[in-house]
Design a protein around this motif. Structure first.
Motif, PDB file in Angstrom:
ATOM      1  N   LEU A   1       0.761  -1.292   0.166  1.00  0.00           N
ATOM      2  CA  LEU A   1       0.043   0.140  -0.127  1.00  0.00           C
ATOM      3  C   LEU A   1       0.819   1.433  -0.064  1.00  0.00           C
ATOM      4  CD1 LEU A   1      -2.854  -1.181   2.529  1.00  0.00           C
ATOM      5  CD2 LEU A   1      -3.072  -0.971   0.008  1.00  0.00           C
ATOM      6  N   ILE A   2       1.830   1.335   0.830  1.00  0.00           N
ATOM      7  CA  ILE A   2       2.798   2.378   0.795  1.00  0.00           C
ATOM      8  C   ILE A   2       3.334   2.793  -0.525  1.00  0.00           C
ATOM      9  CG2 ILE A   2       5.033   3.362   1.816  1.00  0.00           C
ATOM     10  CD1 ILE A   2       2.489   3.591   3.580  1.00  0.00           C
ATOM     11  N   ASP A   3       3.961   1.410  -1.127  1.00  0.00           N
ATOM     12  CA  ASP A   3       4.626   1.749  -2.513  1.00  0.00           C
ATOM     13  C   ASP A   3       3.702   1.947  -3.549  1.00  0.00           C
ATOM     14  OD1 ASP A   3       6.907   0.672  -1.571  1.00  0.00           O
ATOM     15  OD2 ASP A   3       6.583  -1.532  -2.168  1.00  0.00           O
ATOM     16  N   CYS A   4       2.163   1.719  -3.429  1.00  0.00           N
ATOM     17  CA  CYS A   4       1.165   2.444  -4.351  1.00  0.00           C
ATOM     18  C   CYS A   4       0.968   3.761  -4.050  1.00  0.00           C
ATOM     19  CB  CYS A   4      -0.122   1.776  -4.145  1.00  0.00           C
ATOM     20  SG  CYS A   4      -0.245   0.029  -4.686  1.00  0.00           S
ATOM     21  N   ILE A   5       1.078   4.405  -2.795  1.00  0.00           N
ATOM     22  CA  ILE A   5       1.044   5.679  -2.679  1.00  0.00           C
ATOM     23  C   ILE A   5       2.273   6.526  -3.215  1.00  0.00           C
ATOM     24  CG2 ILE A   5       1.043   7.460  -0.926  1.00  0.00           C
ATOM     25  CD1 ILE A   5      -0.512   5.319   0.829  1.00  0.00           C
ATOM     26  N   LYS A   6       3.422   5.868  -3.130  1.00  0.00           N
ATOM     27  CA  LYS A   6       4.521   6.591  -3.582  1.00  0.00           C
ATOM     28  C   LYS A   6       4.712   6.455  -5.188  1.00  0.00           C
ATOM     29  CE  LYS A   6       7.772   4.513  -1.230  1.00  0.00           C
ATOM     30  NZ  LYS A   6       8.933   4.109  -0.403  1.00  0.00           N
ATOM     31  N   GLU A   7       4.032   5.402  -5.543  1.00  0.00           N
ATOM     32  CA  GLU A   7       4.238   5.263  -7.360  1.00  0.00           C
ATOM     33  C   GLU A   7       3.202   5.641  -8.040  1.00  0.00           C
ATOM     34  OE1 GLU A   7       5.689   4.542 -10.533  1.00  0.00           O
ATOM     35  OE2 GLU A   7       7.168   4.301  -9.032  1.00  0.00           O
ATOM     36  N   PRO A   8       3.364   6.926  -8.550  1.00  0.00           N
ATOM     37  CA  PRO A   8       2.120   7.440  -9.418  1.00  0.00           C
ATOM     38  C   PRO A   8       1.623   6.184 -10.462  1.00  0.00           C
ATOM     39  CG  PRO A   8       3.689   8.837  -9.303  1.00  0.00           C
ATOM     40  CD  PRO A   8       4.347   7.760  -8.775  1.00  0.00           C
ATOM     41  N   SER A   9       2.329   5.347 -11.150  1.00  0.00           N
ATOM     42  CA  SER A   9       1.761   4.566 -12.140  1.00  0.00           C
ATOM     43  C   SER A   9       0.906   3.644 -11.676  1.00  0.00           C
ATOM     44  CB  SER A   9       2.789   3.983 -12.802  1.00  0.00           C
ATOM     45  OG  SER A   9       3.758   3.111 -11.735  1.00  0.00           O
ATOM     46  N   ARG A  10       0.860   3.243 -10.237  1.00  0.00           N
ATOM     47  CA  ARG A  10       0.033   2.290  -9.691  1.00  0.00           C
ATOM     48  C   ARG A  10      -1.374   2.741  -9.140  1.00  0.00           C
ATOM     49  NH1 ARG A  10       3.277  -1.564  -5.255  1.00  0.00           N
ATOM     50  NH2 ARG A  10       4.734  -2.111  -6.964  1.00  0.00           N
ATOM     51  N   ARG A  11      -1.661   4.078  -9.385  1.00  0.00           N
ATOM     52  CA  ARG A  11      -2.932   4.761  -8.894  1.00  0.00           C
ATOM     53  C   ARG A  11      -3.918   4.445 -10.155  1.00  0.00           C
ATOM     54  NH1 ARG A  11       0.032  10.283  -7.452  1.00  0.00           N
ATOM     55  NH2 ARG A  11       0.971   9.297  -5.549  1.00  0.00           N
ATOM     56  N   ASN A  12      -5.046   4.339  -9.759  1.00  0.00           N
ATOM     57  CA  ASN A  12      -6.360   4.080 -10.432  1.00  0.00           C
ATOM     58  C   ASN A  12      -6.474   2.616 -11.263  1.00  0.00           C
ATOM     59  OD1 ASN A  12      -7.891   6.172  -9.339  1.00  0.00           O
ATOM     60  ND2 ASN A  12      -6.525   7.403 -10.738  1.00  0.00           N
ATOM     61  N   GLN A  13      -5.406   1.815 -10.628  1.00  0.00           N
ATOM     62  CA  GLN A  13      -5.262   0.327 -11.423  1.00  0.00           C
ATOM     63  C   GLN A  13      -5.734  -0.593 -10.566  1.00  0.00           C
ATOM     64  OE1 GLN A  13      -3.558   0.398 -14.569  1.00  0.00           O
ATOM     65  NE2 GLN A  13      -3.399   2.642 -14.017  1.00  0.00           N
ATOM     66  N   VAL A  14      -6.040  -1.753 -11.440  1.00  0.00           N
ATOM     67  CA  VAL A  14      -6.782  -3.179 -10.674  1.00  0.00           C
ATOM     68  C   VAL A  14      -5.153  -3.755 -10.637  1.00  0.00           C
ATOM     69  CG1 VAL A  14      -8.004  -4.870 -10.975  1.00  0.00           C
ATOM     70  CG2 VAL A  14      -8.783  -2.730 -11.582  1.00  0.00           C
ATOM     71  N   ILE A  15      -4.844  -4.138  -9.540  1.00  0.00           N
ATOM     72  CA  ILE A  15      -3.585  -4.900  -9.321  1.00  0.00           C
ATOM     73  C   ILE A  15      -3.907  -5.979  -8.415  1.00  0.00           C
ATOM     74  CG2 ILE A  15      -1.325  -4.769  -8.424  1.00  0.00           C
ATOM     75  CD1 ILE A  15      -1.217  -1.849  -9.038  1.00  0.00           C
ATOM     76  N   ASN A  16      -3.667  -7.206  -9.179  1.00  0.00           N
ATOM     77  CA  ASN A  16      -3.505  -8.462  -8.354  1.00  0.00           C
ATOM     78  C   ASN A  16      -2.534  -8.474  -7.172  1.00  0.00           C
ATOM     79  OD1 ASN A  16      -5.698  -9.829  -9.467  1.00  0.00           O
ATOM     80  ND2 ASN A  16      -4.476 -10.453 -11.369  1.00  0.00           N
ATOM     81  N   LEU A  17      -3.189  -8.814  -6.004  1.00  0.00           N
ATOM     82  CA  LEU A  17      -2.266  -8.857  -4.811  1.00  0.00           C
ATOM     83  C   LEU A  17      -2.366 -10.225  -4.111  1.00  0.00           C
ATOM     84  CD1 LEU A  17      -0.437  -7.199  -2.947  1.00  0.00           C
ATOM     85  CD2 LEU A  17      -2.512  -6.458  -1.633  1.00  0.00           C
TER      86      LEU A  17
END
Length: 109
Positions: A14-30
């Motif tokens: 989650l922290i990496d998603c906040i820091k990495e703009p390319s992950r915003r508004n994406q569906v990412i399998n976790l």
């Protein structure tokens, strides 16, 4: 079914998603590479962890609905945060009881 993830791994993700703009508004399998676990398998794992024999009860889903509605009704009448929290816990429990937590098809952002 569910593919459990450690809280620390989830927090890092989650922290990496906040820091990495390319992950915003994406569906990412976790989740990990392990096979998803059924609810029975999850229960067996938890019973093993506490050293007890599995003991399950099958209840109809409407039991959640009635319980949640009663708790919420009482929370509203008595302005009780404790009852409100119990109703919310019931909603969360119902979600986990009825929803499949594993993506049926792989989709990547």
């Amino acid at each position: 079914r569910c593919n459990p993830i450690a809280e620390s791994d989830l927090a890092t993700f989650l922290i990496d998603c906040i820091k990495e703009p390319s992950r915003r508004n994406q569906v990412i399998n976790l989740g990990g590479p392990d096979m998803p676990m059924t609810k029975i398998e999850q229960g067996e794992m938890l019973f093993r962890a506490i050293g007890k024999e599995p003991n399950y009860s099958n209840l109809p889903v409407w039991i959640f609905d009635v319980s949640i509605d009663v708790l919420q009704f009482l929370a509203d009448i008595f302005k009780s945060e404790q009852l409100e929290n119990a109703a919310e816990l019931g909603r969360i429990g119902k979600y986990y009881a009825v929803e499949d937590m594993v993506e049926k098809e792989k989709r990547y952002g």
